[in-house]
Design a protein around this motif. Structure first.
Motif, PDB file in Angstrom:
ATOM      1  N   ILE A 217      -3.103   6.114  -7.744  1.00 57.46           N
ATOM      2  CA  ILE A 217      -1.712   5.349  -7.495  1.00 57.46           C
ATOM      3  C   ILE A 217      -2.282   4.730  -6.153  1.00 57.46           C
ATOM      4  CG2 ILE A 217       0.484   5.799  -7.136  1.00 57.46           C
ATOM      5  CD1 ILE A 217       0.244   8.342  -8.891  1.00 57.46           C
ATOM      6  N   ARG A 218      -2.323   3.540  -6.009  1.00 58.69           N
ATOM      7  CA  ARG A 218      -2.531   2.838  -4.480  1.00 58.69           C
ATOM      8  C   ARG A 218      -1.503   1.903  -4.198  1.00 58.69           C
ATOM      9  NH1 ARG A 218      -7.866   3.433  -3.434  1.00 58.69           N
ATOM     10  NH2 ARG A 218      -9.053   4.594  -5.312  1.00 58.69           N
TER      11      ARG A 218
ATOM     12  N   PRO B 186       0.807  -1.167   0.065  1.00 62.17           N
ATOM     13  CA  PRO B 186      -0.162   0.040  -0.042  1.00 62.17           C
ATOM     14  C   PRO B 186       0.940   1.204  -0.049  1.00 62.17           C
ATOM     15  CG  PRO B 186      -0.795  -1.495   1.741  1.00 62.17           C
ATOM     16  CD  PRO B 186       0.696  -2.103   1.142  1.00 62.17           C
ATOM     17  N   VAL B 187       0.392   2.190  -0.986  1.00 59.98           N
ATOM     18  CA  VAL B 187       1.291   3.316  -1.039  1.00 59.98           C
ATOM     19  C   VAL B 187       1.208   4.268   0.365  1.00 59.98           C
ATOM     20  CG1 VAL B 187      -0.616   4.825  -1.733  1.00 59.98           C
ATOM     21  CG2 VAL B 187       1.772   5.359  -2.453  1.00 59.98           C
TER      22      VAL B 187
ATOM     23  N   VAL C  50      10.887   8.122  -4.938  1.00 59.68           N
ATOM     24  CA  VAL C  50      10.474   7.185  -6.161  1.00 59.68           C
ATOM     25  C   VAL C  50      11.754   6.488  -6.643  1.00 59.68           C
ATOM     26  CG1 VAL C  50       9.829   7.225  -8.466  1.00 59.68           C
ATOM     27  CG2 VAL C  50       8.438   8.571  -6.592  1.00 59.68           C
ATOM     28  N   HIS C  51      12.875   7.366  -6.424  1.00 55.78           N
ATOM     29  CA  HIS C  51      14.148   6.944  -7.194  1.00 55.78           C
ATOM     30  C   HIS C  51      14.590   5.789  -6.143  1.00 55.78           C
ATOM     31  CE1 HIS C  51      15.314  10.833  -9.495  1.00 55.78           C
ATOM     32  NE2 HIS C  51      14.362  10.167 -10.058  1.00 55.78           N
ATOM     33  N   GLU C  52      14.387   5.978  -4.951  1.00 55.85           N
ATOM     34  CA  GLU C  52      14.891   4.907  -3.949  1.00 55.85           C
ATOM     35  C   GLU C  52      13.930   3.666  -4.173  1.00 55.85           C
ATOM     36  OE1 GLU C  52      15.682   5.262   0.052  1.00 55.85           O
ATOM     37  OE2 GLU C  52      17.451   6.306  -0.747  1.00 55.85           O
ATOM     38  N   LEU C  53      12.539   3.833  -4.563  1.00 54.48           N
ATOM     39  CA  LEU C  53      12.090   2.446  -4.788  1.00 54.48           C
ATOM     40  C   LEU C  53      12.480   1.949  -6.011  1.00 54.48           C
ATOM     41  CD1 LEU C  53       8.238   3.861  -4.206  1.00 54.48           C
ATOM     42  CD2 LEU C  53       9.675   2.164  -2.759  1.00 54.48           C
ATOM     43  N   ARG C  54      13.216   2.584  -6.979  1.00 58.64           N
ATOM     44  CA  ARG C  54      13.785   2.343  -8.273  1.00 58.64           C
ATOM     45  C   ARG C  54      15.256   1.576  -7.933  1.00 58.64           C
ATOM     46  NH1 ARG C  54      12.185   7.552 -11.661  1.00 58.64           N
ATOM     47  NH2 ARG C  54       9.970   7.128 -11.789  1.00 58.64           N
TER      48      ARG C  54
ATOM     49  N   GLN D 137       3.092   1.086  -8.433  1.00 54.39           N
ATOM     50  CA  GLN D 137       2.396   2.264  -9.432  1.00 54.39           C
ATOM     51  C   GLN D 137       3.187   3.712  -8.984  1.00 54.39           C
ATOM     52  OE1 GLN D 137      -1.559   1.553  -7.790  1.00 54.39           O
ATOM     53  NE2 GLN D 137      -2.036   0.740  -9.755  1.00 54.39           N
ATOM     54  N   LEU D 138       3.574   3.837  -7.885  1.00 54.65           N
ATOM     55  CA  LEU D 138       4.177   5.205  -7.608  1.00 54.65           C
ATOM     56  C   LEU D 138       5.622   5.125  -8.330  1.00 54.65           C
ATOM     57  CD1 LEU D 138       4.499   7.892  -6.076  1.00 54.65           C
ATOM     58  CD2 LEU D 138       5.242   6.467  -4.149  1.00 54.65           C
TER      59      LEU D 138
END
Length: 427
Positions: free
Chosen positions: A200-201, A180-181, A226-230, A205-206
């Protein structure tokens, strides 16, 4: 790779470490004056007790399910936290203490003593359980944000046995697909609501959202997230914590207080504690904020209607930064008198020190002298005496010896690790 070690229900676990009979029993821990619930065991959570819930609202559940109650024991929690952080340095040299029960680890060079990150995580959990009897979750991933995600999954999925490693792209993809976001580190309620309105859930997705849109909606901090999630580290390990930006305290009274003198005494005691923290961090304060408020839960006797409410605050900029308690108190009491109103039953008085600068800072104004060095040195001596002989052995003359607003700690446990007479004896 980064690791995140997080104590499970830490305050509750500190009590269970010395009370193994409480395993499987619902347990809650209360705030300073036994007013609200600040920690819950999993069993208490399952009964529907909420974080921050007023203690009086739990009466029926406590009677029905035999919930065990503890007053907050911060000397115990602080000592157990210090032991936990010290133990972690036995595994890796670089440890960032993130909170009282959380620490990030730099795992790039853990000396090759373990064939896998999973093995390292399991050994950390085992050693902490053996030495401290504190259950922890361990999350390991390429960034601190992903390590936070891994840690949440380690606690949520029993099949992971408390350790989650997100090492491969597929492992990360599987973890973010249904995460969950709103559970992401750094996503607040407002941001989560905005993201959900844009459909965006999930964390995945984020992660896949356009950078320009993220920067516009969530600013540069959201873009770092977002960059850290990547898998691109943007939040590096902070082995040396940054200087504090503010230091404050706002515990409630044991009962409601109507008169200014008693509130002023409470403020004096709060300021004494806050001033000690300020000096311990080797800083000076340039501004003092005082707040005062009534209880939103209080009812008027007789008719059961909500009592009339009042809250206010004031900030005073000091002529020069200082850490001397007498100087700070003079401005604090001036602020309190400015916002105090008669005719109300007050529940809390708070103090916040801001505009903090290093202790070495000295700047005289054109019309103002610098801080009184004698008072600063005196405050340091008082700190040393009280540390050795006990809290408030030396105190300001204006502090009441038997205050009328005592801490309500009806359910206080022994100080097992910080007081000689409370140390357990092996029979």
């Amino acid at each position: 790779m980064y690791g995140l070690v997080d104590g499970n229900n830490f305050y509750v676990s500190c009590h269970r470490a010395f009370r193994p009979d409480l395993e499987g029993v619902p347990v809650i821990v209360l705030s300073n004056r036994d007013g609200n619930v600040i920690a819950r065991s999993n069993e208490a959570k399952a009964l529907g007790i909420k974080m921050g819930q007023p203690f009086f609202e739990t009466k029926e559940l406590r009677q029905q399910h035999g919930i065990v109650v503890f007053s907050s024991n911060f000397p115990l929690y602080g000592d157990m936290s210090s032991r936990l952080m010290s133990l972690l340095t036995n595994f890796v040299p670089d440890v960032e203490v993130y909170s009282i029960d959380e620490a990030f680890l730099q795992l790039e060079n853990f000396w090759g003593l373990y064939p896998t990150y999973q093995g390292l995580g399991q050994d950390i959990r085992t050693k902490i359980d053996q030495w401290l009897r504190i259950p922890v979750g361990v999350g390991i991933a390429p960034t601190k944000t992903l390590a936070k995600v891994a840690n949440k999954l380690a606690k949520k999925r029993s099949e992971l046995n408390g350790v989650c490693v997100l090492e491969t792209p597929q492992q990360i993809e599987d973890a973010l697909a249904n995460f969950p976001v709103e559970d992401l580190w750094g996503v607040g309620h407002q941001s989560a609501a905005r993201l959900k309105r844009e459909n965006i859930r999930t964390a995945a997705q984020l992660r896949d959202t356009n950078d320009d849109w993220i920067r516009q909606i969530m600013t540069v901090n959201g873009l770092r997230l977002v960059h850290e999630l990547r898998g691109m580290p943007c939040k590096l390990l902070e082995v040396t914590p940054p200087p504090k930006k503010s230091i404050g305290s706002e515990p409630g009274f044991g009962t409601v207080i109507p008169d200014l003198d008693t509130i002023a005494d409470a403020l004096t005691s709060h300021l004494t504690r806050v001033g000690m923290k300020l000096r311990r961090s080797d800083q000076l304060a340039g501004a003092v904020t005082i707040s005062l408020r009534t209880s939103k839960y209080r009812k008027t006797p007789g008719n059961g209607l909500a009592a009339k409410q009042y809250s206010n605050s004031i900030t005073l900029n000091l002529p020069h930064p200082t850490s001397a308690t007498p100087e700070l108190l003079g401005y604090a009491l001036t602020g309190l008198k400015a916002i105090y109103k008669t005719g109300y039953q007050y529940q809390k008085v708070g103090i916040l020190l801001t505009d903090l600068v290093p202790e070495s800072y000295r700047q005289k104004g054109v019309f103002v002298e610098g801080p009184d060095e004698r008072l600063i040195k005196l405050a340091g001596v008082v700190d040393k005496v009280n540390k050795r002989f006990g809290q408030d052995k030396l105190r300001l003359a204006s502090q009441m010896y038997n205050p009328e607003w005592p801490y309500q700690q009806k359910y206080l446990s022994p100080h097992y690790t910080t007081r000689w007479e409370d140390i357990l004896e092996a029979m």
